[in-house]
Motif scaffolding. Structure first.
Motif, PDB file in Angstrom:
ATOM      1  N   LEU A   5       0.792  -1.109   0.019  1.00 51.11           N
ATOM      2  CA  LEU A   5       0.078  -0.157   0.120  1.00 51.11           C
ATOM      3  C   LEU A   5       0.825   1.236   0.034  1.00 51.11           C
ATOM      4  CD1 LEU A   5      -2.682  -0.619   2.617  1.00 51.11           C
ATOM      5  CD2 LEU A   5      -3.074  -0.778   0.172  1.00 51.11           C
ATOM      6  N   ILE A   6       1.941   1.175   0.665  1.00 52.78           N
ATOM      7  CA  ILE A   6       2.763   2.448   0.960  1.00 52.78           C
ATOM      8  C   ILE A   6       3.174   2.987  -0.496  1.00 52.78           C
ATOM      9  CG2 ILE A   6       4.929   3.175   1.687  1.00 52.78           C
ATOM     10  CD1 ILE A   6       4.525   1.369   4.301  1.00 52.78           C
ATOM     11  N   VAL A   7       3.650   1.809  -1.322  1.00 60.11           N
ATOM     12  CA  VAL A   7       4.243   2.255  -2.423  1.00 60.11           C
ATOM     13  C   VAL A   7       3.400   2.434  -3.609  1.00 60.11           C
ATOM     14  CG1 VAL A   7       6.574   1.266  -1.857  1.00 60.11           C
ATOM     15  CG2 VAL A   7       4.931   0.000  -3.219  1.00 60.11           C
ATOM     16  N   THR A   8       2.306   1.881  -3.394  1.00 60.50           N
ATOM     17  CA  THR A   8       0.916   2.115  -4.418  1.00 60.50           C
ATOM     18  C   THR A   8       0.510   3.657  -4.366  1.00 60.50           C
ATOM     19  OG1 THR A   8       0.442  -0.499  -4.337  1.00 60.50           O
ATOM     20  CG2 THR A   8      -1.165   1.306  -5.252  1.00 60.50           C
ATOM     21  N   ALA A   9       0.358   3.774  -3.110  1.00 62.68           N
ATOM     22  CA  ALA A   9       0.092   5.459  -2.909  1.00 62.68           C
ATOM     23  C   ALA A   9       0.807   6.341  -3.345  1.00 62.68           C
ATOM     24  CB  ALA A   9      -0.424   5.449  -1.406  1.00 62.68           C
ATOM     25  N   ALA A  10       2.228   5.952  -3.791  1.00 62.77           N
ATOM     26  CA  ALA A  10       3.157   6.959  -3.926  1.00 62.77           C
ATOM     27  C   ALA A  10       3.529   7.023  -5.417  1.00 62.77           C
ATOM     28  CB  ALA A  10       4.433   6.659  -3.325  1.00 62.77           C
ATOM     29  N   ASP A  11       3.667   8.422  -5.704  1.00 56.25           N
ATOM     30  CA  ASP A  11       4.064   8.551  -7.055  1.00 56.25           C
ATOM     31  C   ASP A  11       5.749   8.135  -7.424  1.00 56.25           C
ATOM     32  OD1 ASP A  11       1.598  10.063  -7.948  1.00 56.25           O
ATOM     33  OD2 ASP A  11       2.140  11.472  -6.506  1.00 56.25           O
ATOM     34  N   ALA A  12       6.504   8.415  -6.341  1.00 54.29           N
ATOM     35  CA  ALA A  12       7.648   8.044  -6.213  1.00 54.29           C
ATOM     36  C   ALA A  12       8.256   7.825  -4.698  1.00 54.29           C
ATOM     37  CB  ALA A  12       8.792   9.351  -6.345  1.00 54.29           C
TER      38      ALA A  12
END
Lengths: 147, 147, 147, 147
Positions: free
Chosen positions: D89-96
């Motif tokens: 989830l943490i990286v899915t929510a991020a653009d970078a």
């Protein structure tokens, strides 16, 4: 109680990696292990083919909400609807993981499995500090089954 | 290609609900369906017992990171590590759902299954507008298998 | 430490339900609560509008892998990539849940929240045994905040 | 519309890594980015402290079903109940993604982010083929924001 072993690897794999994966699947089935995988093509399909060809049981955890795209060698094909997050499920369900070939998805499975304390055996895969590498399908399967 | 049918119900179930669940499991196995369930006790264990007793294949999707607590009648026991969110997996993996008994977990599975467009048959369960109810295990299984 | 309150409801909602949702969002913001929702349209958008219009903080947990489709009233829009399974996240993140209107997704959130032991207040929503219903946005917010 | 940047790193981090993380958090906040993280201690706490100290907005996605253990510098603390799967989830929510330090959890986030096509900047972290490494917090933040 059987041991559950995940076989992880990319859809885009070379001929040698597919040969390794099929041998791993066959050896796991001959030893009575349940094979867990992502259920699609490439390394996963080769391992599935090897395992079911030897009378084994193969579980595929698919990314979509339907079984579309499942390879034809799965005993059980489970649609998860979780997308790439299903990679976490594959290694959580396993007692040990055999990783074959490169690919970011495979690396995510290696790292998650180590995070969860699962034993991971690398066969022609990422070179990462702390990852146990093996030279042959036999060695991978023996170590995965703790023998 | 077999049909996948989820059998959902609470751990705390009455004797009659357990009897219904075991009959549902048996009938599904006799018709060649794969049974998907939460893998623990109560309704789920009764359905698992019925299905494996009839030679069927039962997949249990467990909430924890280990197979601890799995009932002894599962063909495949998969640790998911997702806690209660694994309820979503159970119904996503199924083509149809048979719900037995009360319990908020069961209601969450009914609602998710309907949200995903899966057919849901209710047997002695929640009364919810739009939920198709059936009177017997035979009727539940026939409708789940679309026959 | 603020209280987190999920506002759940369908994308397809009537004018009265949208009015109720906007009032709920406004009241929650005025009382200092963080609003958690699914981040898309309908009830969710109305609640988001009410809350940010009153200077509140609104978190939207979106089903896709991008923020596409997010309503314009979110303080934080989080892509989850989990599809409908993100409904479980919405209620897990909340201390209490206010459900408005019909819809299977809303019912799944009611049931999951009750399964997790969260307090749920129903406002013009499903009639389900054991669900606490309220008559007005004021009553919903007062009870959600335990006052 | 702000850019969302995940800051990933282990709970057990050295003093220099904590200093880097705090600087990254501060620079992201000064540039208007939303910081997404795992919400606990170590690298994550340092980044949260840096960001909120500069007036920024920080979202923590926690592994448990409650907000217990959340660091005190989060604007929004979200209990996910997904255990280690919340890393996805943490990286899915991020653009970078900016990754700091070693740790299998961090490697899983690097790999998942690359699998999803997110840009990942490595700062004193794993050496992995194909991972873009940077030398300073300034360089990490400039590249994460695409400037």
């Amino acid at each position: 109680m059987p041991t559950y072993v995940a076989v992880c690897g990319a859809s885009a794999a070379g001929a040698e990696q597919l040969r390794l994966a099929e041998a791993v699947g066959r050896l796991l089935a001959e030893r009575g292990a349940v094979v867990v995988c992502g259920g699609l093509g490439g390394v996963t399909e080769a391992a599935s083919k090897g395992a079911t060809g030897a009378g084994g049981l193969v579980v595929g955890l698919l990314p979509g909400e339907s079984r579309e795209g499942a390879n034809p060698y799965l005993t059980v094909a489970l649609a998860t609807g979780l997308g790439q997050a299903r990679n976490v499920l594959i290694v959580t369900a396993a007692d040990a993981v055999i990783a074959i070939g490169q690919g970011w998805g495979t690396l995510s499975e290696i790292a998650f499995a180590r995070r969860l304390g699962r034993r991971v055996l690398g066969l022609d895969t990422w070179r990462v500090e702390g990852l146990e590498t093996v030279a042959t399908p036999d060695e991978a399967v023996e170590k995965a089954l703790g023998t």
